[in-house]
Design a protein around this motif. Sequence first.
Motif, short mmCIF file in Angstrom:
data_model
loop_
_atom_site.label_atom_id
_atom_site.label_comp_id
_atom_site.label_asym_id
_atom_site.label_seq_id
_atom_site.Cartn_x
_atom_site.Cartn_y
_atom_site.Cartn_z
N LEU A 252 34.31 113.18 -1.39
CA LEU A 252 33.24 114.02 -0.61
C LEU A 252 32.51 113.01 0.35
O LEU A 252 32.31 113.29 1.66
N GLN A 253 32.18 111.88 0.05
CA GLN A 253 31.43 110.76 0.61
C GLN A 253 32.24 110.53 1.92
O GLN A 253 31.83 109.92 2.80
N LEU A 254 33.51 110.18 1.58
CA LEU A 254 34.34 109.69 2.73
C LEU A 254 34.64 110.77 3.71
O LEU A 254 34.50 110.37 4.85
N THR A 255 34.77 111.88 3.18
CA THR A 255 34.98 113.21 4.30
C THR A 255 33.58 112.98 5.23
O THR A 255 33.80 113.32 6.48
N ASN A 256 32.50 112.77 4.80
CA ASN A 256 31.15 112.87 5.39
C ASN A 256 31.40 111.70 6.37
O ASN A 256 30.64 111.81 7.63
N LYS A 257 31.77 110.45 5.87
CA LYS A 257 31.61 109.31 6.80
C LYS A 257 32.64 109.47 7.92
O LYS A 257 32.35 108.89 9.07
N VAL A 258 33.66 110.13 7.81
CA VAL A 258 34.74 110.32 8.95
C VAL A 258 34.66 111.52 9.56
O VAL A 258 35.52 111.58 10.49
N ARG A 259 33.73 112.40 9.53
CA ARG A 259 33.49 113.70 9.97
C ARG A 259 33.44 113.65 11.66
O ARG A 259 33.82 114.65 12.29
#
Length: 312
Positions: A252-259
């Motif tokens: 979840l944190q990763l998808t937010n960082k690369v959005r």
Amino acid sequence: MSDAQKPIYGGQAVMEGVMFGGKRSLVTAIRRKDQTIEYFHSKRKSSPFLTKLKKIPFLRGIAAIIEASANGTMHLNFSSERYDLDPSEDATLAEKKESRLSLVLGVATLGVLSFLFGKVLFTLIPVFLAQLTRPIFSSDLSQILIEGLFKLILLLVYIYVISQTPLIKRVFQYHGAEHKVINAYENQLPLTVENVQKSSRLHYRCGSSFILFTVIVGVFVYMLVPLDPLWLRIVDRLLLIPVVLGIAFEVLQLTNKVRDIPVLRFLGYPGLWLQLLTTKEPSDDQVEVAIASFNELLRIESEDIQTEDKIV
């Protein structure tokens, strides 16, 4: 202030209102029966043990879930007690014998236990359903995929069914209002009803996305452990709940960082698609409550910072 320095805020929908949380405080605003807006404040509470866990990758997700369940349930309890109560009847709440401390501790503990109980059921029911298909889907891989499919269907059906009730539909509207406020704030728009309504009701950091990622992550994690006999499969699933939750939180944190990266933003799309069910378009008066809650949080956080500066 740069995006890197900008505080990260989150929230959740409650009965007839929205809760927002910052670094130090949490604020809920609800619409009362007389159309006034009432606030509930609390300091963000976390044990020293959870604070340490929140600094460790793959463990910080567990700590964040426990903390969010405890703090969020306190605010949900406030809203459920007062949203449908006429302000003239507020005195009846004050007559309760239970002390505020015991109430807070009891509600917070109930929130954590309810989350864990729900997660256990959500994990085990698909196991038994998949086991029933053993005569047709006998390989381990097909069993894991079927189990994941049952889990996804169970999730979607549950959300759809509860979303048909008027009460939950309104909660989902406030959920949409919460996301719209966060999106408007992160896009540096003035928090007016008009600006907020133009913002998206979907957000990469949403807990709904997290729930879906636990389903996806579980499929891959379960490939690493044996499925037979059934009792071992059940034990494995229970023991792996913290592992799945921890990895899903990191995803979840990763998808937010690369959005904002065009090639990678699609990683968060499954969670956004689920939010089409868990959020609804809010009315202007619901957005007004969400804005009031967020502005109150900003005010309190600002006062806390000024107080700390004076002490230093």
